[in-house]
Enzyme design. Structure first.
Site, PDB file in Angstrom:
ATOM      1  N   GLU A 177      45.039   7.383  43.711  1.00 22.84           N
ATOM      2  CA  GLU A 177      44.587   6.475  42.602  1.00 22.84           C
ATOM      3  C   GLU A 177      44.890   5.007  42.622  1.00 22.84           C
ATOM      4  O   GLU A 177      45.551   4.745  43.702  1.00 22.84           O
ATOM      5  CB  GLU A 177      45.689   7.305  41.538  1.00 22.84           C
ATOM      6  CG  GLU A 177      47.076   7.327  41.798  1.00 22.84           C
ATOM      7  CD  GLU A 177      48.063   6.158  42.449  1.00 22.84           C
ATOM      8  OE1 GLU A 177      47.541   4.838  41.856  1.00 22.84           O
ATOM      9  OE2 GLU A 177      48.656   6.280  43.609  1.00 22.84           O
ATOM     10  N   GLU A 322      47.267   5.412  46.327  1.00 23.99           N
ATOM     11  CA  GLU A 322      46.049   5.330  47.100  1.00 23.99           C
ATOM     12  C   GLU A 322      45.618   6.687  47.806  1.00 23.99           C
ATOM     13  O   GLU A 322      44.768   6.688  48.373  1.00 23.99           O
ATOM     14  CB  GLU A 322      45.762   4.165  47.951  1.00 23.99           C
ATOM     15  CG  GLU A 322      46.031   2.893  47.470  1.00 23.99           C
ATOM     16  CD  GLU A 322      45.787   1.691  48.705  1.00 23.99           C
ATOM     17  OE1 GLU A 322      45.523   2.123  49.753  1.00 23.99           O
ATOM     18  OE2 GLU A 322      46.238   0.559  48.218  1.00 23.99           O
TER      19      GLU A 322
END
Length: 355
Positions: A177, A322
């Site tokens: 994300e 991430e």
């Protein structure tokens, strides 16, 4: 507050396939015959055996592991809960696509395809190398109003399902994300779902000092009171509408969609784990398909992991997001499979004398 119960697409609630006990037992039998003392490879053995049951194969695989990054912006960022300005979300989308981000480097090293999905950023037009699939540009400020409507939440879950459908024959999937303010959103979701004080869940995020972290916790506490949340027995749909994020909802939908396709998911840190918590509350049958990669430095992550009865593989004090922690765990999962599949049995190695 709108009645959001069962307002998500019907597929979200459909049961995931059960584990193949036959293949799991076959994998256990193989482990017992490999040239090593029984149990000597510890959790690597249970990891391989668990994957065998999930993949319905005595020989588990972890070679094809696409990484999908979901990005979204958060209206709550207007309350000063992040050390970085909101413009960073869009800048990082370009960085992912151009190969300069940490997860981009890890994806190249792992040989994993990387897809970046704009699930709800403030970007006004499509960006090169980014899939745009969003119902709106950013969530509303949940300190003042509901972050999402039921229709927007349903769209985000469908966005996650579409991303999984695009993945080409994966053995595993990794979700990550990006979104300035999303640790605040994740902490608010977790506090509402678990009935836990925001002070125990709100961490430093992008680098807040203690005063900034305290402010973040106070903002969440006031928002939960504003929406009448916090008892820990509220439906996940209602919580996600009130204080949710588009990228978090998309990941939650992607987790359920992957499990329904019998694809194990390597879960990253705090934010992805909160998406997984929502997924499990909505559809408990997806829980066996989750492999928890690491315990992050975000203070709330431990509480979410405990709620999910998860034992992560790594503990490296990471808090980047991430999908980076999940990517770092992938070689370990691959080695567990390689050991299970490639070691000789006692019979093959002509080793005798074992009791």
């Amino acid at each position: 507050m709108q009645d959001t119960a069962r307002m998500l697409p019907e597929w979200v609630y459909h049961d995931c396939p059960v584990i193949s006990l036959l293949d799991r037992e076959a994998a256990l039998a193989r482990q017992a015959e490999l040239t090593k003392p029984t149990g000597s490879l510890g959790r690597l053995e249970t990891l391989a055996v668990g994957l065998a049951g999930l993949q319905h194969s005595e020989r588990p695989k972890a070679e094809r592991a696409p990484i999908i990054i979901f990005a979204g912006d958060h209206g709550i960022a207007a309350q000063g809960v992040s050390a970085y300005p909101q413009e960073v979300t869009i800048a990082m989308l370009a960085n992912f696509a151009s190969g300069g981000a940490a997860i981009s480097v890890l994806a190249r090293e792992l040989g994993s395809p990387l897809e970046v999905v704009d699930a709800g950023t403030l970007a006004e037009s499509p960006m090169p190398g980014v899939v745009t699939d969003k119902p709106r540009a950013g969530t509303r400020d949940f300190s003042k109003e509901e972050a999402l409507t039921p229709a927007e939440l349903a769209f985000a879950y469908a966005c996650g399902e579409r991303a999984v459908a695009r993945a080409s024959s994966p053995d595993l999937l990794i979700f990550g994300e990006m979104g300035i303010g999303n640790t605040t959103t994740a902490a608010a979701i977790a506090a509402a779902l678990l009935g836990t004080s925001p002070d125990r869940l709100a961490g430093s995020g992008t680098g807040l000092d203690p005063a900034g972290r305290d402010r973040k916790a106070r903002v969440i506490l006031a928002a939960l009171a504003h929406h009448g949340l916090g008892a820990g027995n509220t439906a996940a749909e209602r919580v996600l509408c009130a204080v949710g994020g588009l990228e978090i909802a998309a990941m939650s939908g992607a987790i359920i969609a992957a499990a329904q396709r019998r694809i194990p998911v390597v879960i990253d840190g705090f934010i992805v784990s909160v998406a997984a918590l929502a997924a499990v509350l909505l559809n408990p049958s997806c829980r066996p398909y989750l492999i928890f990669s690491h315990r992050s430095a975000e203070q709330g992550h431990r509480l979410v992991l405990d709620a999910l009865e998860a034992q992560p593989l790594l503990d490296l004090d990471l808090r980047l997001g991430e999908g980076s922690g999940a990517a770092l765990a992938l070689p370990l999962i691959r080695m567990a499979c390689a050991l299970h599949n490639g070691m000789a049995t006692f019979a093959e190695a002509a080793i005798t004398g074992r009791d």
